[in-house]
Design a protein around this motif. Structure first.
Motif, PDB file in Angstrom:
ATOM      1  N   UNK A  49      81.687  39.578  14.267  1.00 21.51           N
ATOM      2  CA  UNK A  49      80.487  40.757  12.853  1.00 21.51           C
ATOM      3  C   UNK A  49      81.932  41.360  12.452  1.00 21.51           C
ATOM      4  N   UNK A  50      82.839  41.367  12.298  1.00 20.40           N
ATOM      5  CA  UNK A  50      83.554  42.090  11.309  1.00 20.40           C
ATOM      6  C   UNK A  50      83.414  41.471   9.520  1.00 20.40           C
ATOM      7  N   UNK A  51      82.512  40.337   9.680  1.00 22.40           N
ATOM      8  CA  UNK A  51      82.398  39.701   8.410  1.00 22.40           C
ATOM      9  C   UNK A  51      80.715  38.809   7.876  1.00 22.40           C
ATOM     10  N   UNK A  52      80.389  39.635   7.761  1.00 22.12           N
ATOM     11  CA  UNK A  52      78.971  39.021   7.512  1.00 22.12           C
ATOM     12  C   UNK A  52      79.329  37.631   6.541  1.00 22.12           C
ATOM     13  N   UNK A  53      78.560  36.664   6.941  1.00 20.97           N
ATOM     14  CA  UNK A  53      78.723  35.316   6.735  1.00 20.97           C
ATOM     15  C   UNK A  53      77.256  35.647   5.728  1.00 20.97           C
ATOM     16  N   UNK A  54      78.109  34.247   4.220  1.00 19.10           N
ATOM     17  CA  UNK A  54      77.278  34.862   3.367  1.00 19.10           C
ATOM     18  C   UNK A  54      75.839  33.592   4.350  1.00 19.10           C
ATOM     19  N   UNK A  55      75.928  33.207   4.359  1.00 21.07           N
ATOM     20  CA  UNK A  55      74.647  31.871   5.158  1.00 21.07           C
ATOM     21  C   UNK A  55      75.187  31.293   6.523  1.00 21.07           C
ATOM     22  N   UNK A  56      73.940  31.258   7.547  1.00 21.65           N
ATOM     23  CA  UNK A  56      74.141  30.808   8.653  1.00 21.65           C
ATOM     24  C   UNK A  56      74.568  31.642  10.056  1.00 21.65           C
ATOM     25  N   UNK A  57      74.934  30.950  11.037  1.00 20.98           N
ATOM     26  CA  UNK A  57      74.956  32.464  12.210  1.00 20.98           C
ATOM     27  C   UNK A  57      75.401  31.937  13.358  1.00 20.98           C
ATOM     28  N   UNK A  58      75.617  32.957  13.878  1.00 21.90           N
ATOM     29  CA  UNK A  58      76.584  32.965  15.356  1.00 21.90           C
ATOM     30  C   UNK A  58      75.558  33.297  16.944  1.00 21.90           C
ATOM     31  N   UNK A  59      75.668  32.701  17.421  1.00 23.72           N
ATOM     32  CA  UNK A  59      74.992  33.183  18.610  1.00 23.72           C
ATOM     33  C   UNK A  59      75.582  33.145  19.688  1.00 23.72           C
ATOM     34  N   UNK A  60      75.416  33.996  20.512  1.00 21.04           N
ATOM     35  CA  UNK A  60      75.891  33.721  21.843  1.00 21.04           C
ATOM     36  C   UNK A  60      74.746  33.776  22.732  1.00 21.04           C
ATOM     37  N   UNK A  61      75.344  32.845  23.774  1.00 15.99           N
ATOM     38  CA  UNK A  61      73.775  32.544  24.622  1.00 15.99           C
ATOM     39  C   UNK A  61      72.824  33.064  24.036  1.00 15.99           C
ATOM     40  N   UNK A  62      72.574  32.315  23.686  1.00 11.99           N
ATOM     41  CA  UNK A  62      71.139  31.744  22.523  1.00 11.99           C
ATOM     42  C   UNK A  62      70.436  33.681  21.341  1.00 11.99           C
ATOM     43  N   UNK A  63      71.282  34.515  21.821  1.00  7.50           N
ATOM     44  CA  UNK A  63      70.975  35.993  20.594  1.00  7.50           C
ATOM     45  C   UNK A  63      72.036  35.730  19.873  1.00  7.50           C
ATOM     46  N   UNK A  64      71.744  36.256  18.198  1.00  7.84           N
ATOM     47  CA  UNK A  64      71.708  36.022  17.256  1.00  7.84           C
ATOM     48  C   UNK A  64      73.043  37.714  17.683  1.00  7.84           C
ATOM     49  N   UNK A  65      74.413  37.536  16.970  1.00  5.95           N
ATOM     50  CA  UNK A  65      75.774  38.004  16.788  1.00  5.95           C
ATOM     51  C   UNK A  65      75.068  38.629  15.349  1.00  5.95           C
ATOM     52  N   UNK A  66      75.219  40.099  15.544  1.00  2.00           N
ATOM     53  CA  UNK A  66      74.940  40.322  14.619  1.00  2.00           C
ATOM     54  C   UNK A  66      75.806  41.138  13.730  1.00  2.00           C
ATOM     55  N   UNK A  67      76.428  41.111  12.556  1.00  2.00           N
ATOM     56  CA  UNK A  67      77.211  41.335  11.184  1.00  2.00           C
ATOM     57  C   UNK A  67      76.942  42.716  11.031  1.00  2.00           C
ATOM     58  N   UNK A  68      78.743  43.690  11.311  1.00  2.00           N
ATOM     59  CA  UNK A  68      78.656  44.876  10.870  1.00  2.00           C
ATOM     60  C   UNK A  68      78.186  45.480  12.371  1.00  2.00           C
ATOM     61  N   UNK A  69      77.930  45.190  13.726  1.00  2.00           N
ATOM     62  CA  UNK A  69      78.007  45.450  14.728  1.00  2.00           C
ATOM     63  C   UNK A  69      79.113  45.325  15.742  1.00  2.00           C
TER      64      UNK A  69
END
Ligand SMILES: Nc1ncnc2c1ncn2[C@@H]1O[C@H](COP(=O)(O)OP(=O)(O)OP(=O)(O)O)[C@@H](O)[C@H]1O
Ligand SMILES: [Mg+2]
Length: 227
Positions: A49-69
């Motif tokens: 989450x140190x770089x915010x993707x322009x599109x797409x998603x990263x999920x950990x155990x079904x929940x989104x990894x929020x960029x910037x946090x």
């Protein structure tokens, strides 16, 4: 489960990652290889989450990894060890470990030091006076203090002698076996990494050009054609 879904990452007009997708089961050991500038570091930064993707998603155990946090994502179980020696050079080994575990369980330091005995031996030594390999062990130990489900490592073998590289890889294998920590390792040292990982992902110019069992690469003399 860690899922990277159609991630595209940009720096201004430059596309560093293009439509990257893969999923990893808990405890997986993955090596990420590719030329300079292929997007490897950007991939790790996007996962934590140190770089915010322009599109797409990263999920950990079904929940989104929020960029910037990043701190929240670290607490959720993603630890990132950037390239270089990420220790506080003027503090002792024990003090470094305590700081790393501040928000977690500092008693865990004893368990981590059992995995990296050199940290126990050098407990009172100033971190900055340790060798490169020892500092790398400390950086890994500090990352483990957050009890990560996933350990993301950016070129952990940089600057280390071959015998130390083998040692670092062996210790990472121990971490994976003893704690069940999943490993995503970006490395230039492909042969040393293939001894540890069971899956290899090759990036070329921002795209995945190969994702498969590591064994397939070890027997494939054409490995370098991808690079
Ligand atoms: N902060 C940034 N601003 C602008 N461009 C960047 C930034 N970080 C990376 N890039 C560019 O994005 C592309 C991918 O960079 P990245 O650092 O992810 O590659 P890498 O595979 O880790 O390379 P290396 O093996 O050299 O570490 C490169 O072209 C790089 O120049
Ligand atoms: Mg890089």
């Amino acid at each position: 489960m860690l899922e990277i879904e159609n991630v595209t990452a940009r720096y201004g007009s430059l596309t560093a990652l293009q439509d990257i997708s893969f999923a990893a089961e808990p405890g997986a050991r993955i090596g990420v290889f590719g030329h300079n500038g292929a997007g490897k570091t950007t991939l790790l930064r996007s996962i934590v989450g140190a770089h915010a993707p322009a599109s797409g998603a990263v999920r950990l155990d079904g929940r989104a990894v929020v960029a910037g946090r990043v701190p929240e994502n670290v607490r959720r179980g993603i630890a990132f060890v950037p390239q270089g020696h990420n220790v506080f050079p003027n503090l002792s080994v024990a003090q470094n470990m305590r700081i790393a575990g501040l928000l977690f369980d500092m008693r865990f330091a004893e368990d981590v030091m059992t995995i990296f005995p050199v940290l126990k031996e050098r407990r009172t030594q100033r971190a900055g006076s340790m060798s490169g390999g020892e500092q790398q062990m400390l950086a890994l130990g500090m990352a483990l203090m957050t009890k990560p489900k996933w350990l993301l490592l950016d070129e952990p073998s940089t600057g280390l002698a071959p015998v130390i590289v083998r040692n670092v890889m062996r210790q990472l294998g121990e971490v994976n076996k003893m704690l069940g920590t999943g490993l995503i390792i970006v490395e230039q040292n492909v042969p040393a990494t293939l001894k540890l990982v069971d899956r290899a992902i090759i990036l070329k110019s921002s795209r995945v050009v190969l994702d498969g069992p590591a064994a397939q690469l070890s027997d494939n003399p054409d490995l370098w054609k991808w690079f």
